[in-house]
Design an enzyme around this catalytic site. Structure first.
Site, PDB file in Angstrom:
ATOM      1  N   LYS A 162       0.840  -1.199   0.000  1.00 40.49           N
ATOM      2  CA  LYS A 162       0.000   0.000   0.000  1.00 40.49           C
ATOM      3  C   LYS A 162       0.880   1.256   0.000  1.00 40.49           C
ATOM      4  O   LYS A 162       2.084   1.175   0.190  1.00 40.49           O
ATOM      5  CB  LYS A 162      -0.957  -0.030   1.198  1.00 40.49           C
TER       6      LYS A 162
HETATM    7  C1  LIG Z   1      -4.942  -4.658   0.959  1.00 42.87           C
HETATM    8  C2  LIG Z   1      -6.419  -4.636   0.872  1.00 42.87           C
HETATM    9  C3  LIG Z   1      -7.240  -5.118   1.896  1.00 42.87           C
HETATM   10  C4  LIG Z   1      -6.731  -5.858   3.100  1.00 42.87           C
HETATM   11  O1  LIG Z   1      -5.731  -5.275   3.790  1.00 42.87           O
HETATM   12  P1  LIG Z   1      -4.693  -6.184   4.648  1.00 42.87           P
HETATM   13  O2  LIG Z   1      -3.958  -5.166   5.429  1.00 42.87           O
HETATM   14  O3  LIG Z   1      -3.859  -6.936   3.674  1.00 42.87           O
HETATM   15  O4  LIG Z   1      -5.511  -7.079   5.517  1.00 42.87           O
HETATM   16  C5  LIG Z   1      -8.599  -4.993   1.754  1.00 42.87           C
HETATM   17  N1  LIG Z   1      -9.143  -4.440   0.670  1.00 42.87           N
HETATM   18  C6  LIG Z   1      -8.401  -3.977  -0.339  1.00 42.87           C
HETATM   19  C7  LIG Z   1      -9.077  -3.355  -1.512  1.00 42.87           C
HETATM   20  C8  LIG Z   1      -7.020  -4.077  -0.289  1.00 42.87           C
HETATM   21  O5  LIG Z   1      -6.290  -3.629  -1.332  1.00 42.87           O
END
Ligand SMILES: *Cc1c(COP(=O)(O)O)cnc(C)c1O
Length: 385
Positions: free
Chosen positions: A190
């Site tokens: 992210k």
């Molecule tokens: C990364 C992501 C998640 C989940 O996040 P984590 O920290 O990996 O649990 C949920 N929704 C979307 C759209 C994502 O890109």
């Protein structure tokens, strides 16, 4: 294609986090401090996040997935309830709805934005609908005016899965600074990371207190020795080590977002210069003011392409470039088929799920890397041009 007689360039990943030396030193300090799980760093991280979101209450959790699950619990969503969401996302988006015992109601995407098509949401609302859970895919924000107007009209909660849109804005306002529940992820892929983690922006202190209970076994402490358990909570707390990483990332957010936008512009310029060769390639929406450019994704033209997406990915890999698939359509997974969904239910999401290709984009990339990616992709897609 790489020339074997020349030294090859280093392998280009599709993403990688940028963590500065100050943050690494800070993590070492936390490790030496004697307090490594949830403590002062978590409190400091939450305070900085709340400041970023205009003072709204924020709590952090050990994943973005856990964050969304807690948002659903705070909204009182469970068995017998329906939640409207997109079939084109990381599977966590709908898994959390199942996890709390509710039913996801998928609504097809808009093939241009690749986000939930708000035009189709109204028709999917039933007496069992409790919430809308949209995703800002690749960081491109869903229309918040329309979303919140729909929610208001039908008295629905909104749980924004903003995992990919930290740093994005809607009409000049930061995603998370307004709305109902807004959930972010700090996974390493992210735009900012704390290794694993997430945060939830809420409406008031009552929700924040309940979120703390859901986060750690339902425990409420009072005075010197008081402990009570009022609700069933789980184990979702973030460590101070992780929070320290997050604190070191926040000051770089604006610079990361700016760099990503610059690289996205470079992609458009490179593709425009090769228009003839890539006529059939579908580019993302060219939004340089609101999107944080979490990803740069093209849609391959399956009607005219002699290669499969897997062929294209393998050829890119052979050229030293990683690509990704974000994401296959969720309703086509075996678990979801068993629950009743089938091929053809959401044609736009299925088409995107088969043909989307994520190209490298991260702050440490250079303009030359973009040229290299586009040159390689065009040579693979249209070798005779
Ligand atoms: C990364 C992501 C998640 C989940 O996040 P984590 O920290 O990996 O649990 C949920 N929704 C979307 C759209 C994502 O890109």
């Amino acid at each position: 294609m790489p020339n074997p007689t020349q030294p090859t360039e280093p392998f280009l990943p599709f993403t990688r986090p940028t963590i500065d030396d100050e943050t690494i030193a800070g993590v070492c300090e936390v490790l030496r401090s004697g307090w490594i799980t949830s403590g002062p760093q978590v409190k400091a991280f939450e305070a900085k996040l709340s400041e970023y979101f205009g003072g709204r209450p924020v709590r952090v959790f050990n994943s973005g997935t856990g964050t969304m699950e807690i948002a659903l619990r705070l909204a009182g969503i469970g068995p017998g309830h329906e939640v409207i969401t997109t079939p084109l996302s990381w599977v966590a988006t709908s898994n959390v709805i199942l996890e709390v015992g509710a039913r996801p109601v998928f609504v097809d995407i808009d093939p241009i934005t690749r986000n939930l098509d708000l035009d189709r949401v109204e028709a999917a609302i039933t007496p069992a609908t409790r919430a809308i859970l949209p995703v800002d895919l690749a960081g491109l924000p869903v229309d918040r005016d329309w979303l919140n107007a729909l929610a208001h009209k039908y008295r629905l909660r909104v749980i924004e899965d903003a995992a990919q849109s930290f740093g994005s804005t809607w009409r000049g306002r930061r995603i998370g600074a307004f709305g109902d529940f807004v959930s972010f992820s700090f996974h390493p892929n992210k735009n900012i990371t704390c290794i694993e983690g997430g945060c939830l922006v809420m409406n008031d202190e009552r929700e924040a207190k309940l979120a703390e209970q859901y986060r750690l076994q339902g425990v409420v402490r009072t005075g010197q020795d008081g402990m009570e358990v009022e609700v069933l909570g789980g184990k979702f707390n973030l460590t101070d080590v992780a929070a320290r990483v997050g604190l070191g990332q926040l000051p770089h957010l604006a610079e990361f977002t700016e760099k990503r936008r610059e690289l996205a512009r470079a992609y458009f310029a490179e593709f425009a210069a090769r228009a003839a060769a890539v006529l059939a390639l579908r580019l993302p929406v060219a939004d340089f003011t609101q999107s944080n450019w979490h990803m740069f994704q093209v849609v391959l033209p399956e009607e005219t392409l002699a290669l499969t997406r897997a062929d294209v990915m393998a050829a890119m890999h052979a050229a030293g470039i990683a690509t990704g698939v974000h994401y296959p359509a969720i309703h086509r997974f075996a678990l979801y088929r068993r629950l009743g969904w089938k091929d053809g239910d959401f044609p736009h999401a299925e088409y995107a799920g088969r043909n989307l290709l994520t190209l490298p984009l991260f702050p440490a990339m250079t303009r030359a890397d973009v040229t290299r990616v586009v040159t390689a992709l065009v040579a693979i897609l249209a070798p005779k041009v």
